[in-house]
Design an enzyme around this catalytic site. Structure first.
Site, PDB file in Angstrom:
ATOM      1  N   ASN A  15     -18.998   0.244-103.597  1.00 61.62           N
ATOM      2  CA  ASN A  15     -18.174   1.457-103.591  1.00 61.62           C
ATOM      3  C   ASN A  15     -16.694   1.121-103.580  1.00 61.62           C
ATOM      4  O   ASN A  15     -16.273   0.098-103.065  1.00 61.62           O
ATOM      5  CB  ASN A  15     -18.491   2.315-102.357  1.00 61.62           C
ATOM      6  N   GLU A  52      -0.532  14.613 -94.015  1.00 57.72           N
ATOM      7  CA  GLU A  52      -1.596  14.659 -95.025  1.00 57.72           C
ATOM      8  C   GLU A  52      -1.336  15.677 -96.145  1.00 57.72           C
ATOM      9  O   GLU A  52      -0.409  16.483 -96.089  1.00 57.72           O
ATOM     10  CB  GLU A  52      -2.934  14.961 -94.343  1.00 57.72           C
TER      11      GLU A  52
END
Ligand SMILES: Cc1cc2nc3c(=O)[nH]c(=O)nc-3n(C[C@H](O)[C@H](O)[C@H](O)COP(=O)(O)O)c2cc1C
Ligand SMILES: [Mn+2]
Length: 468
Positions: free
Chosen positions: A151, A264
């Protein structure tokens, strides 16, 4: 395009990059220049003189559709939806990566006592950030110890000290799934974190691709050729040969340290008052000569993170709907203002009763939609998904609140500021069917202008004094 240096050269030729020669501080100054530049829709920036450092920092690489098009090797005139459509088309046939012997980043290797993350011009981005973030435009490579599935995912990484990177592997993300497998085996998880490479690899890290599939195979599909990979220094993980900086180490199965906060993509800080998280013990760092450090400002919309996610999450949603073999999907658009993941608009040519409802419930069941997606708007095919004024028109005149479907429980993201900080595992969702129901016998009659009369008055436009 082979690596980040090719991308920078292409951007420069296309007038999409500015070099900054003046000295700039890594402590807030660099990020604020980048953020303000992004708010103006400015070029990619290459900071060549970062205070106390001799190597450069790239920012704002993905802020515009044009630069995303350059990364995908498409025409600069492409729209975001063109890029998504092409993404869906190309990733139908995946191409696995190819092992090669050598890569430029293997030229410099620091191990053990030489390891020092502060050797690189890592910026501090926002005032309340917990520290400097090595990983923003980054991707982390891990391998499932049981199946061998590799991944590649983008997860923020904070410099905790010169040999430690704090992580934020959100529950259910693929690195988190693998970390739990290692934890069950009571073994540390080997990881590699890469900064700078063929920029497509960063888009791949950010894309919500299915579990058990490798982002390397999707990247190959988009490039139309295998991605060249080499073995990492210590644990033999596959690393793109195009990498600039490669950090390798392990994540302990149980040990945790505080991480964050960080400004964020929701426009809010995350990591305030959260529990400690796993971290990377860095054991080796390899890098090219004069390595290019790459930063994304993340932060409030719209930055390169929002554009990246609008492209990659949108394409994944579209792909998911295609994979379910639902007919009539005309376009999908996940606005960058919603970071491409909280709000989705889908245009469908209805072919049977309940078709629009099927599209809505299918969307929230895809890999992408079953996560943070909260609002799905379904429109008829005479409205393009990206045409927001027309979408608002449909929401005003076709939508009836009694046809909204409310779903009480679904997987959420801990970053969603609309949920209480201590209860962010579960969210509700809503599907707004803004179509005219297919089964209605008597449908409202839309106004069309008389074609002959349109031709006639267009012919008289100048005479009427309306030209110019
Ligand atoms: C700049 C940037 C930073 C991100 N940071 C995080 C993060 O800290 N944690 C996380 O779980 N996802 C983060 N994401 C979202 C993931 O990259 C995305 O969900 C991706 O699908 C993860 O890969 P995976 O599906 O293989 O787990 C970030 C995305 C971007 C573009
Ligand atoms: Mn993945």
């Amino acid at each position: 395009m082979n690596d980040l240096r090719d991308f920078i050269a292409t951007c420069e030729t296309e007038g999409e990059l500015r070099r900054i020669e003046a000295e700039v501080d890594w402590d807030l100054e660099l990020s604020h220049i980048a953020k303000l530049n992004e708010e103006k829709g400015g070029p990619a920036l290459l900071f060549q003189n970062v205070k106390g450092y001799s190597s450069p920092v790239l920012t704002s690489a993905c802020t515009t559709t044009q630069r995303l098009a350059l990364i995908m090797g498409m025409a600069k005139s492409s729209s975001l939806v063109d890029l998504m459509r092409e993404w869906v088309k190309r990733t139908a046939n995946k191409i696995p990566p190819r092992w090669v012997e050598h890569a430029p980043f293997q030229e410099n290797v620091d191990r053990d006592d030489q390891v020092d993350l502060f050797k690189f011009p890592v910026p501090k981005v926002y005032p309340l950030d917990g520290g400097r973030f090595f990983g923003t435009a980054v991707f982390v490579i891990t391998k499932d110890p049981k199946t061998g599935w590799v991944n590649l995912g983008t997860y923020r990484l904070q410099v905790l000290d010169k040999k430690t990177l704090g992580t934020q592997f959100i529950k259910g993300k693929h690195a988190d799934i693998m970390h739990k497998v290692y934890a069950e085996m009571k073994k540390p998880m080997p990881v590699v974190a890469v900064v700078g490479a063929d920029p497509l690899m960063f888009l791949m890290g950010a894309a919500r691709l299915p579990a058990f599939e490798s982002e390397f195979d999707f990247a190959g599909a988009i490039r139309g050729r295998p991605i060249d990979i080499v073995k990492s220094d210590l644990y033999g993980l596959p690393v793109p040969a195009s990498a600039e900086i490669v950090v390798e180490g392990t994540v302990d199965p149980v040990a945790m340290r505080p991480e964050g906060p960080f400004g964020e993509y929701t426009g809010y800080y995350s990591g305030i008052g959260t529990t400690p998280r796993p971290f990377i013990n860095v054991e080796s760092i390899s890098y090219r000569k004069n390595p290019i450090f790459w930063l994304s400002t993340v932060g409030r919309a719209v930055t390169d993170t929002h554009m990246t996610m609008a492209l990659t999450y949108g394409a994944t949603l579209w792909q998911g709907l295609e994979a379910m073999r639902i007919p009539g999907i005309k376009s999908v658009y996940c606005p960058p203002e919603g970071a491409g993941r909280f709000l989705a608009i889908i245009s469908v040519k209805q072919m049977y009763p309940g078709h629009a409802a099927q599209v809505g419930t299918a969307a929230i069941s895809t890999e992408m939609g079953a996560y943070g997606l909260k609002t799905v708007i379904v429109v008829d095919d005479d409205v393009d998904a990206w045409d927001l004024p027309r979408v608002l028109w449909a929401l005003s005149f076709r939508f009836n609140p009694s046809r909204a479907e409310f779903i009480k429980r679904g997987r959420s993201t801990p970053l969603d500021p609309s949920l209480p900080i201590d209860a962010r595992d579960i969210t509700s969702r809503i599907i707004l069917d803004a179509t005219i129901p297919y089964e209605w016998k008597d449908k409202p009659v839309p106004i069309e202008l008389d074609k002959e009369m349109v031709k006639r008055v267009q012919g008289r436009w100048a005479e009427l004094g309306l030209d110019g």
